[in-house]
Write a protein that holds these residues in place. Sequence first.
Motif, PDB file in Angstrom:
ATOM      1  N   GLY A 182     -10.993  -6.811  -1.397  1.00 44.39           N
ATOM      2  CA  GLY A 182     -10.843  -6.286  -0.044  1.00 44.39           C
ATOM      3  C   GLY A 182      -9.649  -5.390   0.158  1.00 44.39           C
ATOM      4  O   GLY A 182      -9.524  -4.736   1.216  1.00 44.39           O
ATOM      5  N   THR A 183      -8.758  -5.309  -0.820  1.00 48.14           N
ATOM      6  CA  THR A 183      -7.587  -4.434  -0.699  1.00 48.14           C
ATOM      7  C   THR A 183      -8.035  -2.972  -0.674  1.00 48.14           C
ATOM      8  O   THR A 183      -8.867  -2.552  -1.485  1.00 48.14           O
ATOM      9  CB  THR A 183      -6.610  -4.646  -1.864  1.00 48.14           C
TER      10      THR A 183
ATOM     11  N   ALA B  63      -5.921  -8.633   5.242  1.00 46.07           N
ATOM     12  CA  ALA B  63      -5.583  -9.997   5.639  1.00 46.07           C
ATOM     13  C   ALA B  63      -4.190 -10.075   6.247  1.00 46.07           C
ATOM     14  O   ALA B  63      -3.978 -10.720   7.283  1.00 46.07           O
ATOM     15  CB  ALA B  63      -5.686 -10.938   4.441  1.00 46.07           C
ATOM     16  N   THR B  64      -3.242  -9.409   5.621  1.00 46.50           N
ATOM     17  CA  THR B  64      -1.853  -9.460   6.099  1.00 46.50           C
ATOM     18  C   THR B  64      -1.470  -8.235   6.930  1.00 46.50           C
ATOM     19  O   THR B  64      -0.405  -8.218   7.544  1.00 46.50           O
ATOM     20  CB  THR B  64      -0.883  -9.565   4.909  1.00 46.50           C
ATOM     21  N   LYS B  65      -2.331  -7.221   6.899  1.00 43.82           N
ATOM     22  CA  LYS B  65      -2.081  -5.936   7.573  1.00 43.82           C
ATOM     23  C   LYS B  65      -0.825  -5.250   7.038  1.00 43.82           C
ATOM     24  O   LYS B  65      -0.139  -4.503   7.747  1.00 43.82           O
ATOM     25  CB  LYS B  65      -1.994  -6.109   9.094  1.00 43.82           C
ATOM     26  N   GLU B  66      -0.518  -5.495   5.792  1.00 46.64           N
ATOM     27  CA  GLU B  66       0.670  -4.920   5.161  1.00 46.64           C
ATOM     28  C   GLU B  66       0.306  -3.653   4.381  1.00 46.64           C
ATOM     29  O   GLU B  66      -0.659  -3.626   3.619  1.00 46.64           O
ATOM     30  CB  GLU B  66       1.310  -5.927   4.208  1.00 46.64           C
ATOM     31  N   THR B  67       1.121  -2.623   4.587  1.00 41.75           N
ATOM     32  CA  THR B  67       0.973  -1.369   3.852  1.00 41.75           C
ATOM     33  C   THR B  67       2.089  -1.270   2.820  1.00 41.75           C
ATOM     34  O   THR B  67       3.267  -1.404   3.163  1.00 41.75           O
ATOM     35  CB  THR B  67       1.054  -0.156   4.806  1.00 41.75           C
ATOM     36  N   LYS B  68       1.722  -1.034   1.569  1.00 38.80           N
ATOM     37  CA  LYS B  68       2.708  -0.939   0.494  1.00 38.80           C
ATOM     38  C   LYS B  68       2.647   0.428  -0.181  1.00 38.80           C
ATOM     39  O   LYS B  68       1.560   0.990  -0.357  1.00 38.80           O
ATOM     40  CB  LYS B  68       2.457  -2.013  -0.570  1.00 38.80           C
ATOM     41  N   ILE B  69       3.816   0.931  -0.555  1.00 38.34           N
ATOM     42  CA  ILE B  69       3.876   2.120  -1.395  1.00 38.34           C
ATOM     43  C   ILE B  69       3.873   1.664  -2.850  1.00 38.34           C
ATOM     44  O   ILE B  69       4.769   0.947  -3.282  1.00 38.34           O
ATOM     45  CB  ILE B  69       5.142   2.952  -1.108  1.00 38.34           C
ATOM     46  N   LEU B  70       2.857   2.059  -3.589  1.00 38.83           N
ATOM     47  CA  LEU B  70       2.732   1.661  -4.992  1.00 38.83           C
ATOM     48  C   LEU B  70       3.416   2.666  -5.914  1.00 38.83           C
ATOM     49  O   LEU B  70       4.093   2.279  -6.862  1.00 38.83           O
ATOM     50  CB  LEU B  70       1.255   1.523  -5.363  1.00 38.83           C
ATOM     51  N   VAL B  71       3.201   3.941  -5.653  1.00 41.53           N
ATOM     52  CA  VAL B  71       3.829   5.009  -6.429  1.00 41.53           C
ATOM     53  C   VAL B  71       4.227   6.106  -5.453  1.00 41.53           C
ATOM     54  O   VAL B  71       3.421   6.510  -4.605  1.00 41.53           O
ATOM     55  CB  VAL B  71       2.883   5.597  -7.497  1.00 41.53           C
ATOM     56  N   SER B  72       5.460   6.580  -5.563  1.00 39.84           N
ATOM     57  CA  SER B  72       5.919   7.680  -4.714  1.00 39.84           C
ATOM     58  C   SER B  72       6.240   8.893  -5.584  1.00 39.84           C
ATOM     59  O   SER B  72       6.074   8.865  -6.805  1.00 39.84           O
ATOM     60  CB  SER B  72       7.144   7.264  -3.895  1.00 39.84           C
ATOM     61  N   ASP B  73       6.682   9.957  -4.948  1.00 43.60           N
ATOM     62  CA  ASP B  73       7.061  11.192  -5.639  1.00 43.60           C
ATOM     63  C   ASP B  73       5.914  11.754  -6.472  1.00 43.60           C
ATOM     64  O   ASP B  73       6.078  12.121  -7.641  1.00 43.60           O
ATOM     65  CB  ASP B  73       8.288  10.970  -6.523  1.00 43.60           C
ATOM     66  N   LEU B  74       4.745  11.850  -5.850  1.00 45.42           N
ATOM     67  CA  LEU B  74       3.566  12.407  -6.505  1.00 45.42           C
ATOM     68  C   LEU B  74       3.333  13.836  -6.020  1.00 45.42           C
ATOM     69  O   LEU B  74       3.640  14.175  -4.877  1.00 45.42           O
ATOM     70  CB  LEU B  74       2.330  11.555  -6.215  1.00 45.42           C
ATOM     71  N   TYR B  75       2.764  14.648  -6.904  1.00 44.16           N
ATOM     72  CA  TYR B  75       2.513  16.047  -6.597  1.00 44.16           C
ATOM     73  C   TYR B  75       1.124  16.203  -5.970  1.00 44.16           C
ATOM     74  O   TYR B  75       0.130  16.360  -6.654  1.00 44.16           O
ATOM     75  CB  TYR B  75       2.628  16.901  -7.860  1.00 44.16           C
TER      76      TYR B  75
END
Length: 386
Positions: free
Chosen positions: A182-183, A217-229
């Motif tokens: 579900g993610t 379920a938690t309504k949490e937003t996470k950054i997995l990888v940043s600085d992408l082109y």
Amino acid sequence: MFPQNNQSHSVSRTTRASSWPFYTIVFSLLAPVLASILVFHLDSFDPAPFPNHELTHHLPEPSMKNGRLLQGSEFLGVGLLQGPEDIAYDSKSGVIYTTCADGWIKRVTVNDSVSDAVVENWVNTGGRPLGVVLGRNSDVIVADAYKGLLKISENGEVEMLTDEAEGIKFKITDGVDIADDGTIYFTDASHKYNLHDFMWDILEGKPHGRLLSYDPATKETKILVSDLYFANGLAISPDQECLIYCETAMRRCKRYYIRGNRRGQTEKFVDMPGIPDNIHYDGDGHFWIASATEITLFWKMAFRYPVIRKVAGIILKHIGELETNKNGGVFVVDLKGKLISQYHDPRLMLITSGVKIGTHLYCGSIIYPHIIRLNLAKYPAVHVTK
């Protein structure tokens, strides 16, 4: 003496008169050059070098191609679909969901004949929907460039799930897919530029994109990888161990592990001989990766030299759009990242999605007023003779 003086004055006047056209021509030639130099140095736009050393030196080429995709193609929903960017297929109802430039998410019936297709205005987000995927409870998940990550119920009710991460708003919510747990995984192509100015993000050559996840379920937003082109399309692998995402401006796709011992790690998946967009898994061992354009001479030079991109930015600002795209289409890549085949056409540009439904390929774009459909059984890719 007087005749000689008169003759001398006459020659002098003639010389001065004949010199005016010369100086006029020189000035008319030099003035634009000097003005261009002045504009170039005064313009604050400052592109950065791309890390091209990270790419494969010799780009791979597929062994099979169909280089005339438009020959034999049919057009679905002609005139009723404005820039159908992405496609999601509901096999139970036989309906295609597609995201359009006028804000509409439209439902299109899939029949044997395109003339029998029925296009329905389903939901208008009030923004610009890009990526789309079917949800788990008869809902539809949409990455809307201006509104954020949206969930649309079966009845057409729109719920905004998230529009920021760590206090930074999304500017171009772009690709999206859902894992079995579900993610929701999605991309923000740029946190600096909005969709209207997306070309500036690519020309600037700086990494403003992010790969993110949202847990319903938690309504949490996470950054997995940043600085992408310019993070763009993504698709989850069939084993649910990883996902594949593309960086459009770097002409590559990377693999990010979402489960197992390598969770959180990133590695190269494939470097592309085109500029990638949305990615779709076909359920049969292949990812179908849209290519907006081949890497033309302009793009080869632009990706290599920041000065070319600065000039292009000045032209874009003061003159108008740049004609730099051609030979758009779709690449087929296996689970190991090997290029298998390519469907393309010199007359196509800005193809943004390719979805295999049965024996047909369906292509979306941001400029055409229809979906392109090709019968793969009748018009397959064939081995290229070298």
